[in-house]
Design a protein around this motif. Sequence first.
Motif, short mmCIF file in Angstrom:
data_model
loop_
_atom_site.label_atom_id
_atom_site.label_comp_id
_atom_site.label_asym_id
_atom_site.label_seq_id
_atom_site.Cartn_x
_atom_site.Cartn_y
_atom_site.Cartn_z
N VAL A 178 87.94 41.38 50.45
CA VAL A 178 88.43 42.76 50.51
C VAL A 178 87.53 43.72 49.75
N SER A 179 87.10 43.35 48.56
CA SER A 179 86.22 44.24 47.81
C SER A 179 84.91 44.45 48.55
N GLY A 180 84.41 43.40 49.22
CA GLY A 180 83.20 43.56 50.01
C GLY A 180 83.39 44.48 51.19
N MET A 181 84.47 44.31 51.91
CA MET A 181 84.72 45.17 53.06
C MET A 181 84.93 46.61 52.64
N ARG A 182 85.60 46.81 51.52
CA ARG A 182 85.82 48.18 51.04
C ARG A 182 84.49 48.85 50.68
N ARG A 183 83.58 48.08 50.08
CA ARG A 183 82.26 48.64 49.77
C ARG A 183 81.50 49.00 51.04
N VAL A 184 81.57 48.12 52.03
CA VAL A 184 80.89 48.36 53.31
C VAL A 184 81.41 49.64 53.96
N VAL A 185 82.72 49.77 54.04
CA VAL A 185 83.32 50.93 54.70
C VAL A 185 83.03 52.21 53.93
N ALA A 186 83.14 52.17 52.61
CA ALA A 186 82.89 53.36 51.80
C ALA A 186 81.45 53.84 51.91
N ALA A 187 80.51 52.91 52.17
CA ALA A 187 79.10 53.26 52.24
C ALA A 187 78.66 53.77 53.61
N LEU A 188 79.52 53.69 54.60
CA LEU A 188 79.14 54.14 55.94
C LEU A 188 78.96 55.65 55.96
#
Length: 224
Positions: A195-205
């Motif tokens: 989850v923390s990884g996916m949140r970082r990915v989405v926030a960086a888009l």
Amino acid sequence: MASTTFVLGASRGIGWELVQQALADGERVIATARGDDALARLRAAGATALRVDLSDPASVSGLSWQLDGEKIDTAWHVAGVMCSRASATQPPSREQFDRVMHTNVLGAMQAIPQVAPLVQAAGGRYAFVSSAMGLIGGVSGSGAWLYRVSKAALNMAVASAHTAYPGSTFVCLHPGWVQTSMGGDSAPVTVADSVSGMRRVVAALPPDAGVRFVHHDGRPASGW
């Protein structure tokens, strides 16, 4: 003003962890679940809880009025079900097909027209928890082939839907092999790390990211 996060399918696993991490970061969270216990737990955590069952079209059809007036900065479509691990040597039963495709594909296709306008109004991001098992390129086997087909269909639904909502960013995410009831205890990725990884990915888009498929650790997927 705190950003608004919407989690569709938050009763357990990845969805519940998304709620907890978003709340810990000070985000305003709206989340859905089917059962009374899960709804009560969401409310106790500080989220606004909505009753939605993705396997029931009548339940999903009421989502828009429950979200009336909202602008959603980040939406997460998490809800999904697994099928048997049967390969292409065995045909799925009609009952299995209807259960998996109704939840994993029809549920998303019903939700998108109700949620996407609220994401677009905020210039936000709409993230879908998919699976690398649904990627067309590099298929190495047919295990759980009904689930594979449902995730490939979800990916297409997301990619095509984005053309109708160009003011938002859509992304399909592979969460990794995660320690959930679906992934099992032997999976190498914890729920928190996924989850923390996916949140970082989405926030960086970036706002002009369009639509793409990305792994939870940021690696782009090919052949989707």
